[in-house]
Design a protein around this motif. Structure first.
Motif, PDB file in Angstrom:
ATOM      1  N   SER A  98       0.822  -1.206   0.000  1.00 23.22           N
ATOM      2  CA  SER A  98       0.000   0.000   0.000  1.00 23.22           C
ATOM      3  C   SER A  98       0.856   1.256   0.000  1.00 23.22           C
ATOM      4  O   SER A  98       1.561   1.530   0.976  1.00 23.22           O
ATOM      5  CB  SER A  98      -0.934   0.008   1.227  1.00 23.22           C
ATOM      6  N   SER A  99       0.783   2.034  -1.090  1.00 22.81           N
ATOM      7  CA  SER A  99       1.510   3.304  -1.137  1.00 22.81           C
ATOM      8  C   SER A  99       0.909   4.297  -0.143  1.00 22.81           C
ATOM      9  O   SER A  99       1.618   5.148   0.405  1.00 22.81           O
ATOM     10  CB  SER A  99       1.462   3.886  -2.557  1.00 22.81           C
ATOM     11  N   GLN A 100      -0.382   4.181   0.098  1.00 21.53           N
ATOM     12  CA  GLN A 100      -1.030   5.066   1.061  1.00 21.53           C
ATOM     13  C   GLN A 100      -0.479   4.828   2.470  1.00 21.53           C
ATOM     14  O   GLN A 100      -0.247   5.776   3.230  1.00 21.53           O
ATOM     15  CB  GLN A 100      -2.540   4.846   1.064  1.00 21.53           C
ATOM     16  N   ALA A 101      -0.256   3.564   2.801  1.00 20.56           N
ATOM     17  CA  ALA A 101       0.285   3.238   4.120  1.00 20.56           C
ATOM     18  C   ALA A 101       1.679   3.819   4.289  1.00 20.56           C
ATOM     19  O   ALA A 101       2.050   4.278   5.376  1.00 20.56           O
ATOM     20  CB  ALA A 101       0.321   1.718   4.311  1.00 20.56           C
ATOM     21  N   LEU A 102       2.470   3.832   3.217  1.00 21.25           N
ATOM     22  CA  LEU A 102       3.814   4.391   3.285  1.00 21.25           C
ATOM     23  C   LEU A 102       3.757   5.894   3.534  1.00 21.25           C
ATOM     24  O   LEU A 102       4.529   6.437   4.327  1.00 21.25           O
ATOM     25  CB  LEU A 102       4.571   4.091   1.999  1.00 21.25           C
ATOM     26  N   GLU A 103       2.826   6.572   2.876  1.00 18.40           N
ATOM     27  CA  GLU A 103       2.660   8.007   3.110  1.00 18.40           C
ATOM     28  C   GLU A 103       2.214   8.269   4.540  1.00 18.40           C
ATOM     29  O   GLU A 103       2.656   9.235   5.183  1.00 18.40           O
ATOM     30  CB  GLU A 103       1.642   8.585   2.118  1.00 18.40           C
ATOM     31  N   GLN A 104       1.341   7.429   5.044  1.00 16.08           N
ATOM     32  CA  GLN A 104       0.879   7.576   6.425  1.00 16.08           C
ATOM     33  C   GLN A 104       2.025   7.354   7.408  1.00 16.08           C
ATOM     34  O   GLN A 104       2.115   8.021   8.445  1.00 16.08           O
ATOM     35  CB  GLN A 104      -0.266   6.601   6.695  1.00 16.08           C
ATOM     36  N   LEU A 105       2.916   6.417   7.083  1.00 13.97           N
ATOM     37  CA  LEU A 105       4.078   6.170   7.934  1.00 13.97           C
ATOM     38  C   LEU A 105       4.972   7.399   7.973  1.00 13.97           C
ATOM     39  O   LEU A 105       5.455   7.792   9.050  1.00 13.97           O
ATOM     40  CB  LEU A 105       4.855   4.957   7.421  1.00 13.97           C
ATOM     41  N   LYS A 106       5.220   8.019   6.823  1.00 11.41           N
ATOM     42  CA  LYS A 106       6.064   9.204   6.783  1.00 11.41           C
ATOM     43  C   LYS A 106       5.448  10.337   7.604  1.00 11.41           C
ATOM     44  O   LYS A 106       6.156  11.053   8.322  1.00 11.41           O
ATOM     45  CB  LYS A 106       6.293   9.636   5.330  1.00 11.41           C
ATOM     46  N   HIS A 185      11.749   2.728   1.758  1.00 10.98           N
ATOM     47  CA  HIS A 185      11.865   4.068   1.200  1.00 10.98           C
ATOM     48  C   HIS A 185      13.158   4.719   1.688  1.00 10.98           C
ATOM     49  O   HIS A 185      13.130   5.803   2.291  1.00 10.98           O
ATOM     50  CB  HIS A 185      10.649   4.898   1.641  1.00 10.98           C
ATOM     51  N   ALA A 186      14.288   4.079   1.428  1.00 13.88           N
ATOM     52  CA  ALA A 186      15.570   4.567   1.930  1.00 13.88           C
ATOM     53  C   ALA A 186      15.878   5.966   1.432  1.00 13.88           C
ATOM     54  O   ALA A 186      16.591   6.727   2.095  1.00 13.88           O
ATOM     55  CB  ALA A 186      16.695   3.611   1.522  1.00 13.88           C
ATOM     56  N   SER A 187      15.312   6.348   0.282  1.00 15.23           N
ATOM     57  CA  SER A 187      15.631   7.655  -0.285  1.00 15.23           C
ATOM     58  C   SER A 187      15.182   8.803   0.607  1.00 15.23           C
ATOM     59  O   SER A 187      15.745   9.898   0.555  1.00 15.23           O
ATOM     60  CB  SER A 187      14.982   7.803  -1.668  1.00 15.23           C
ATOM     61  N   ILE A 188      14.165   8.567   1.443  1.00 14.23           N
ATOM     62  CA  ILE A 188      13.714   9.657   2.310  1.00 14.23           C
ATOM     63  C   ILE A 188      14.649   9.833   3.500  1.00 14.23           C
ATOM     64  O   ILE A 188      14.604  10.843   4.205  1.00 14.23           O
ATOM     65  CB  ILE A 188      12.261   9.429   2.782  1.00 14.23           C
ATOM     66  N   LEU A 189      15.510   8.847   3.754  1.00 11.20           N
ATOM     67  CA  LEU A 189      16.499   8.960   4.819  1.00 11.20           C
ATOM     68  C   LEU A 189      17.842   9.471   4.297  1.00 11.20           C
ATOM     69  O   LEU A 189      18.658   9.975   5.055  1.00 11.20           O
ATOM     70  CB  LEU A 189      16.708   7.600   5.494  1.00 11.20           C
ATOM     71  N   HIS A 190      18.056   9.327   2.983  1.00  5.36           N
ATOM     72  CA  HIS A 190      19.364   9.711   2.447  1.00  5.36           C
ATOM     73  C   HIS A 190      19.249  10.051   0.973  1.00  5.36           C
ATOM     74  O   HIS A 190      18.824   9.233   0.170  1.00  5.36           O
ATOM     75  CB  HIS A 190      20.360   8.557   2.627  1.00  5.36           C
ATOM     76  N   TRP A 191      19.620  11.310   0.649  1.00  2.00           N
ATOM     77  CA  TRP A 191      19.696  11.708  -0.753  1.00  2.00           C
ATOM     78  C   TRP A 191      21.163  11.943  -1.089  1.00  2.00           C
ATOM     79  O   TRP A 191      21.813  12.808  -0.498  1.00  2.00           O
ATOM     80  CB  TRP A 191      18.904  12.996  -0.987  1.00  2.00           C
ATOM     81  N   GLU A 192      21.671  11.175  -2.018  1.00  2.80           N
ATOM     82  CA  GLU A 192      23.070  11.322  -2.410  1.00  2.80           C
ATOM     83  C   GLU A 192      23.326  12.740  -2.911  1.00  2.80           C
ATOM     84  O   GLU A 192      22.565  13.281  -3.707  1.00  2.80           O
ATOM     85  CB  GLU A 192      23.416  10.307  -3.507  1.00  2.80           C
TER      86      GLU A 192
END
Length: 238
Positions: A98-106, A185-192
């Motif tokens: 669920s992409s919605q669940a991921l947004e809710q987690l953020k 969603h590792a990219s939200i923790l680290h942007w090269e």
């Protein structure tokens, strides 16, 4: 007229589970106590070994007892980390599907982080601040060398702030949220390419905590987290 539900016959292991759970919950057995042996339970409840073992395995899965081969099961002391671990697999499945669940987690992560940094800034000790500075130094040591180690150090920094609340539920929840984000969603923790900015923001947060300025700490943490979300929304680092 609604259909009347049929009476279902429960498994013997479920009955054994309920009785053992009641004994633990009522305080008949305390953390550290050993439960009766399989043979004793079989004689007490008049059931076979499979029902006893299945019930014990169910108690083990929810973190109420520990089972070691050749020994009687031991009642465990419930912990916040153990509680959170019980939902880990379910949470992973939910986030994966669920992409919605991921947004809710953020969104939930931001809510928790702001509350935790406010509390941390209001009660941080000299040792707490020293630990954050050490974690920042470790994170800086991985700059442009090891992205995975940089992310681990980032997670350790935020978890340390959670631990400064002195509330183990906050600490366990923070670790779980960061672990799920790192997995899905590792990219939200680290942007090269933005590591220097991350380090600078962490340094500002430490400064607010060290100065015992909760409101300013919340402001700096909000800017830190919102930048990460904005970068993700853009789809590229800036």
């Amino acid at each position: 007229m609604h259909p009347i539900p049929k009476i279902t016959r429960r498994k013997l292991s479920d009955e054994v589970f309920d009785r053992l759970y009641e004994m633990i919950e009522s305080g008949q057995y305390h953390p550290g106590d050993s439960l009766p042996s399989e043979r004793e339970l079989m004689d007490t409840y008049g059931v076979g070994r499979p029902a006893i073992r299945e019930a014990m395995q169910s108690l083990e899965r929810i973190g109420l007892v520990g089972i070691n081969h050749g020994q009687r099961p031991t009642v465990l002391q419930p912990t916040a980390m153990g509680l959170i671990s019980q939902i880990d697999l379910t949470a992973r499945h939910m986030l994966a599907s669920s992409s919605q669940a991921l947004e809710q987690l953020k969104e939930a992560r931001v809510f928790f982080e702001l509350g935790m940094v406010e509390k941390a800034a209001s009660q941080a000790t000299v040792e707490d601040v020293a630990q954050l500075k050490a974690l920042l130094a470790e994170q800086r040591s991985h700059l442009n060398e090891d992205a995975e180690a940089f992310i681990r150090a980032d997670m350790a920094f935020h978890t340390a702030i959670a631990a400064m609340t002195r509330n183990p539920i906050f600490t366990a929840t923070s670790q779980a949220m960061l672990g799920w984000l790192a997995r899905f969603h590792a990219s939200i923790l680290h942007w090269e390419g933005n590591e220097e900015i991350t380090l600078m923001e962490h340094e500002r947060i430490i400064g607010c905590i060290e100065a015992a300025e909760p409101e300013q700490a919340v402001s700096e943490m909000r800017k830190h987290l919102e930048r990460a979300r904005a970068l993700y929304a853009l789809g590229k680092p800036t």
